[in-house]
Scaffold this motif. Structure first.
Motif, PDB file in Angstrom:
ATOM      1  N   ALA A 251       1.080  -1.503  -0.070  1.00 56.03           N
ATOM      2  CA  ALA A 251       0.054  -0.005   0.137  1.00 56.03           C
ATOM      3  C   ALA A 251       0.973   0.793   0.055  1.00 56.03           C
ATOM      4  CB  ALA A 251      -0.680  -0.187   0.852  1.00 56.03           C
ATOM      5  N   LYS A 252       1.686   1.314   1.181  1.00 58.52           N
ATOM      6  CA  LYS A 252       2.581   2.296   1.203  1.00 58.52           C
ATOM      7  C   LYS A 252       3.473   2.407  -0.372  1.00 58.52           C
ATOM      8  CE  LYS A 252       6.916   3.916   3.799  1.00 58.52           C
ATOM      9  NZ  LYS A 252       7.542   3.939   4.949  1.00 58.52           N
ATOM     10  N   GLN A 253       3.787   1.829  -1.036  1.00 65.63           N
ATOM     11  CA  GLN A 253       4.368   1.763  -2.655  1.00 65.63           C
ATOM     12  C   GLN A 253       3.114   2.572  -3.500  1.00 65.63           C
ATOM     13  OE1 GLN A 253       6.049  -2.075  -3.552  1.00 65.63           O
ATOM     14  NE2 GLN A 253       7.561  -1.469  -2.823  1.00 65.63           N
ATOM     15  N   LYS A 254       2.554   2.221  -3.757  1.00 65.75           N
ATOM     16  CA  LYS A 254       1.133   2.700  -4.240  1.00 65.75           C
ATOM     17  C   LYS A 254       0.354   4.229  -4.077  1.00 65.75           C
ATOM     18  CE  LYS A 254      -1.113  -1.825  -4.971  1.00 65.75           C
ATOM     19  NZ  LYS A 254      -2.256  -2.580  -4.946  1.00 65.75           N
ATOM     20  N   LEU A 255       0.743   3.708  -2.917  1.00 64.23           N
ATOM     21  CA  LEU A 255       0.213   5.897  -2.666  1.00 64.23           C
ATOM     22  C   LEU A 255       1.333   6.346  -2.643  1.00 64.23           C
ATOM     23  CD1 LEU A 255      -1.464   4.611   1.016  1.00 64.23           C
ATOM     24  CD2 LEU A 255      -2.562   5.867  -1.043  1.00 64.23           C
ATOM     25  N   GLY A 256       2.926   5.936  -3.029  1.00 65.59           N
ATOM     26  CA  GLY A 256       3.514   6.932  -2.889  1.00 65.59           C
ATOM     27  C   GLY A 256       3.806   7.699  -4.533  1.00 65.59           C
ATOM     28  N   THR A 257       3.313   6.148  -5.249  1.00 65.18           N
ATOM     29  CA  THR A 257       2.654   6.859  -6.788  1.00 65.18           C
ATOM     30  C   THR A 257       1.796   7.452  -6.631  1.00 65.18           C
ATOM     31  OG1 THR A 257       3.906   4.075  -7.247  1.00 65.18           O
ATOM     32  CG2 THR A 257       2.746   6.023  -8.570  1.00 65.18           C
ATOM     33  N   ALA A 258       0.703   7.136  -6.263  1.00 67.66           N
ATOM     34  CA  ALA A 258      -0.895   8.081  -7.014  1.00 67.66           C
ATOM     35  C   ALA A 258      -0.600   9.406  -5.857  1.00 67.66           C
ATOM     36  CB  ALA A 258      -1.951   7.057  -6.424  1.00 67.66           C
ATOM     37  N   VAL A 259       0.003   9.646  -4.243  1.00 64.57           N
ATOM     38  CA  VAL A 259      -0.666  10.537  -3.576  1.00 64.57           C
ATOM     39  C   VAL A 259       0.647  11.474  -3.398  1.00 64.57           C
ATOM     40  CG1 VAL A 259      -1.477  11.660  -1.741  1.00 64.57           C
ATOM     41  CG2 VAL A 259      -2.066   9.500  -2.603  1.00 64.57           C
ATOM     42  N   GLY A 260       2.051  10.544  -3.510  1.00 66.38           N
ATOM     43  CA  GLY A 260       3.288  11.835  -3.258  1.00 66.38           C
ATOM     44  C   GLY A 260       3.019  12.357  -2.067  1.00 66.38           C
ATOM     45  N   ASN A 261       3.165  13.981  -2.511  1.00 65.83           N
ATOM     46  CA  ASN A 261       4.256  14.922  -1.321  1.00 65.83           C
ATOM     47  C   ASN A 261       2.841  15.206  -0.628  1.00 65.83           C
ATOM     48  OD1 ASN A 261       6.461  13.985  -0.625  1.00 65.83           O
ATOM     49  ND2 ASN A 261       6.900  15.486  -2.188  1.00 65.83           N
ATOM     50  N   LYS A 262       1.601  15.401  -2.122  1.00 60.61           N
ATOM     51  CA  LYS A 262      -0.238  15.770  -1.334  1.00 60.61           C
ATOM     52  C   LYS A 262       0.047  15.341   0.564  1.00 60.61           C
ATOM     53  CE  LYS A 262      -1.838  15.990  -6.150  1.00 60.61           C
ATOM     54  NZ  LYS A 262      -2.845  15.184  -6.496  1.00 60.61           N
ATOM     55  N   THR A 263      -0.509  16.826   0.805  1.00 62.12           N
ATOM     56  CA  THR A 263      -1.338  16.638   2.514  1.00 62.12           C
ATOM     57  C   THR A 263      -2.412  15.397   2.680  1.00 62.12           C
ATOM     58  OG1 THR A 263      -1.773  18.675   2.544  1.00 62.12           O
ATOM     59  CG2 THR A 263      -0.013  18.280   2.935  1.00 62.12           C
ATOM     60  N   VAL A 264      -2.171  14.910   3.571  1.00 61.99           N
ATOM     61  CA  VAL A 264      -3.258  14.221   4.242  1.00 61.99           C
ATOM     62  C   VAL A 264      -3.926  15.075   5.563  1.00 61.99           C
ATOM     63  CG1 VAL A 264      -4.806  11.995   4.786  1.00 61.99           C
ATOM     64  CG2 VAL A 264      -2.899  12.558   2.542  1.00 61.99           C
ATOM     65  N   ALA A 265      -5.191  15.172   5.906  1.00 61.60           N
ATOM     66  CA  ALA A 265      -5.915  15.366   7.497  1.00 61.60           C
ATOM     67  C   ALA A 265      -7.084  14.106   7.598  1.00 61.60           C
ATOM     68  CB  ALA A 265      -5.900  16.383   7.238  1.00 61.60           C
ATOM     69  N   PHE A 266      -6.664  14.116   9.102  1.00 64.33           N
ATOM     70  CA  PHE A 266      -8.126  12.483   9.231  1.00 64.33           C
ATOM     71  C   PHE A 266      -9.122  13.998  10.224  1.00 64.33           C
ATOM     72  CE2 PHE A 266     -10.531  10.080  11.627  1.00 64.33           C
ATOM     73  CZ  PHE A 266     -10.950   9.594  10.934  1.00 64.33           C
TER      74      PHE A 266
ATOM     75  N   GLN B 153      -9.747   1.058   2.758  1.00 68.62           N
ATOM     76  CA  GLN B 153     -10.107   2.109   3.172  1.00 68.62           C
ATOM     77  C   GLN B 153      -9.632   3.456   2.160  1.00 68.62           C
ATOM     78  OE1 GLN B 153     -12.175   3.238   6.661  1.00 68.62           O
ATOM     79  NE2 GLN B 153     -12.815   1.051   6.765  1.00 68.62           N
ATOM     80  N   VAL B 154      -8.012   3.302   2.777  1.00 65.58           N
ATOM     81  CA  VAL B 154      -7.504   4.736   2.165  1.00 65.58           C
ATOM     82  C   VAL B 154      -7.114   3.923   0.709  1.00 65.58           C
ATOM     83  CG1 VAL B 154      -5.209   5.602   2.784  1.00 65.58           C
ATOM     84  CG2 VAL B 154      -6.664   4.913   4.324  1.00 65.58           C
ATOM     85  N   LEU B 155      -6.867   3.103   0.448  1.00 57.55           N
ATOM     86  CA  LEU B 155      -6.383   2.869  -1.210  1.00 57.55           C
ATOM     87  C   LEU B 155      -7.489   3.218  -2.013  1.00 57.55           C
ATOM     88  CD1 LEU B 155      -4.470  -0.452  -0.244  1.00 57.55           C
ATOM     89  CD2 LEU B 155      -3.263   1.143  -1.304  1.00 57.55           C
ATOM     90  N   GLU B 156      -8.812   2.718  -2.099  1.00 58.24           N
ATOM     91  CA  GLU B 156      -9.841   3.029  -2.986  1.00 58.24           C
ATOM     92  C   GLU B 156      -9.893   4.136  -2.715  1.00 58.24           C
ATOM     93  OE1 GLU B 156     -12.723   0.775  -0.695  1.00 58.24           O
ATOM     94  OE2 GLU B 156     -12.305  -1.365  -0.755  1.00 58.24           O
ATOM     95  N   ALA B 157      -9.364   4.967  -1.708  1.00 59.80           N
ATOM     96  CA  ALA B 157      -9.401   7.012  -0.950  1.00 59.80           C
ATOM     97  C   ALA B 157      -9.009   7.047  -2.456  1.00 59.80           C
ATOM     98  CB  ALA B 157      -9.533   6.974   0.101  1.00 59.80           C
ATOM     99  N   MET B 158      -7.535   6.726  -2.631  1.00 61.13           N
ATOM    100  CA  MET B 158      -6.915   7.651  -2.769  1.00 61.13           C
ATOM    101  C   MET B 158      -5.868   7.429  -4.538  1.00 61.13           C
ATOM    102  SD  MET B 158      -4.520   8.940   0.693  1.00 61.13           S
ATOM    103  CE  MET B 158      -5.553   9.873   1.751  1.00 61.13           C
ATOM    104  N   VAL B 159      -6.323   5.836  -4.819  1.00 62.42           N
ATOM    105  CA  VAL B 159      -5.533   5.462  -5.840  1.00 62.42           C
ATOM    106  C   VAL B 159      -6.200   4.587  -6.660  1.00 62.42           C
ATOM    107  CG1 VAL B 159      -3.565   3.442  -6.072  1.00 62.42           C
ATOM    108  CG2 VAL B 159      -3.680   4.142  -4.155  1.00 62.42           C
ATOM    109  N   GLN B 160      -6.395   5.890  -7.665  1.00 63.23           N
ATOM    110  CA  GLN B 160      -7.371   5.350  -8.862  1.00 63.23           C
ATOM    111  C   GLN B 160      -6.680   3.992  -9.941  1.00 63.23           C
ATOM    112  OE1 GLN B 160      -9.635   7.438  -9.119  1.00 63.23           O
ATOM    113  NE2 GLN B 160      -9.437   8.193  -6.703  1.00 63.23           N
TER     114      GLN B 160
END
Length: 339
Positions: A205-220, A332-339
């Motif tokens: 998941a970390k690898q996929k998010l690194g590619t899809a999201v990069g340095n974009k910021t996140v808040a919960f 949930q995070v992958l479905e939300a942020m990785v298209q």
């Protein structure tokens, strides 16, 4: 002379036939048992005794002595009636393939028939003992083992009178506790397999998010009936899972030394988060508050709102949990942020 010779021949043939018949009859009979042989029943008994000597009986599993925060506890070798008094332990046991006979009642928003929402289907029919442990209900469940939280340390003497009681400490990083519970129940290999599976999922998941999201910021963000709360980096699931495990970049408004803090509508309007994971408390006032944040023009400049990157999430695993909840949270995070 001819007559005498023929009579002699007939006599010899008759004698030979008698010998052959007698021999045939003797061959058709079973040999009588010798003095050294027993009856068939005796022989079977002798064979069984020989087999028992050759294959010794397997010894029954012995109880285990488990070290806990409240001292050593002797645990049955294969407990079949386990009662839980703490919600998070339900996740741990179900992940280990052990179904408890009684669990604490889940009374928070999102409850399904008194069960944790993400485990409600699997727990159907399991007895409920109340949100605060009810000693009478625990006794009625006839446990051979109780698993409790350190939060209930003041009840330990009473619980131990009912059945052997194990105490485990809740930690945001659930892996240490999961392995300890697995060892206590003789399921250490299953516990380690669950941990290995989770670690592999985090890495992927970390690898996929690194590619899809990069340095974009996140808040919960959590919306309660009378409060908007932004979760921080310290001691709670959102900070641990999003930033420590999955390597996402927190928005600059995310508190560093707090697990969460309340924010005003005005501060929400100034958020710079590119992605918001939003949990809305199961309450009409909270729902109305969230609708205001997402639809009012005053909040349209929040990058996540403007770009349609506000992702609704349920309460679990973002409150607490174990291996099952955390794996669900990653999905949930992958479905939300990785298209």
């Amino acid at each position: 002379m001819k007559h005498k010779h023929r009579t002699t021949t007939i006599a010899l043939i008759s004698l030979l036939l008698m010998v052959i018949i007698a021999a045939g009859c003797g061959a058709g009979k079973e040999a009588a048992p010798s003095a050294a042989s027993g009856t068939p029943q005796q022989e079977a008994s002798t064979q069984a005794a020989a087999q028992a000597t050759a294959t010794p009986a397997t010894a029954a599993p012995a109880p285990r002595v488990v070290s806990t925060l409240m001292g050593d506890v002797e645990v049955p070798a294969d407990p079949s009636r386990i009662v839980l008094v703490y919600h998070d332990d339900i996740d741990h046991l179900m992940a280990l393939g052990v179904k408890p006979v009684a669990v604490p009642t889940y009374e928070r928003p999102g409850s399904i028939d008194g069960y944790l929402p993400y485990l409600a289907e699997e727990l159907k029919g399991v007895e409920k003992i109340g949100n605060a442990p009810n000693l009478e209900a625990i006794l009625a469940a006839n446990p051979d083992l109780i698993i409790a939280s350190y939060a209930y340390k003041d009840m330990m003497d009473q619980l131990k009178k009912i059945a052997p009681t194990l105490v485990f400490e809740w930690k945001t990083d659930w892996r240490e506790t999961h392995l300890a519970i697995g060892k206590a129940l003789g399921r250490e290999s299953k516990a380690q397999a669950n941990i290995d599976e989770y670690n592999a999922l985090v890495k992927d998941a970390k690898q996929k998010l690194g590619t899809a999201v990069g340095n974009k910021t996140v808040a919960f963000i959590r919306v309660l009936p009378k409060e908007i709360r932004i979760h921080g980096l310290k001691d709670q699931v959102p900070g641990f899972l999003l930033y420590e495990q999955l390597g996402l970049t927190p928005s600059e408004e995310v508190p560093v030394e707090e697990w969460a803090k309340p924010i005003s509508n005005e501060i929400f309007a100034q958020l710079k988060a590119d992605h918001i994971l939003l949990h809305i408390n199961d309450n009409p006032d909270a729902a109305a508050q969230a609708k205001e944040l997402l639809e009012n023009e005053a909040y349209k400049n929040v990058p996540a709102v403007k770009n349609g990157q506000v992702h609704l999430v349920p309460s679990h695993p973002w409150e607490r949990g174990g291996p099952l909840a955390f794996k669900e949270g990653i999905q949930q995070v992958l479905e939300a942020m990785v298209q």
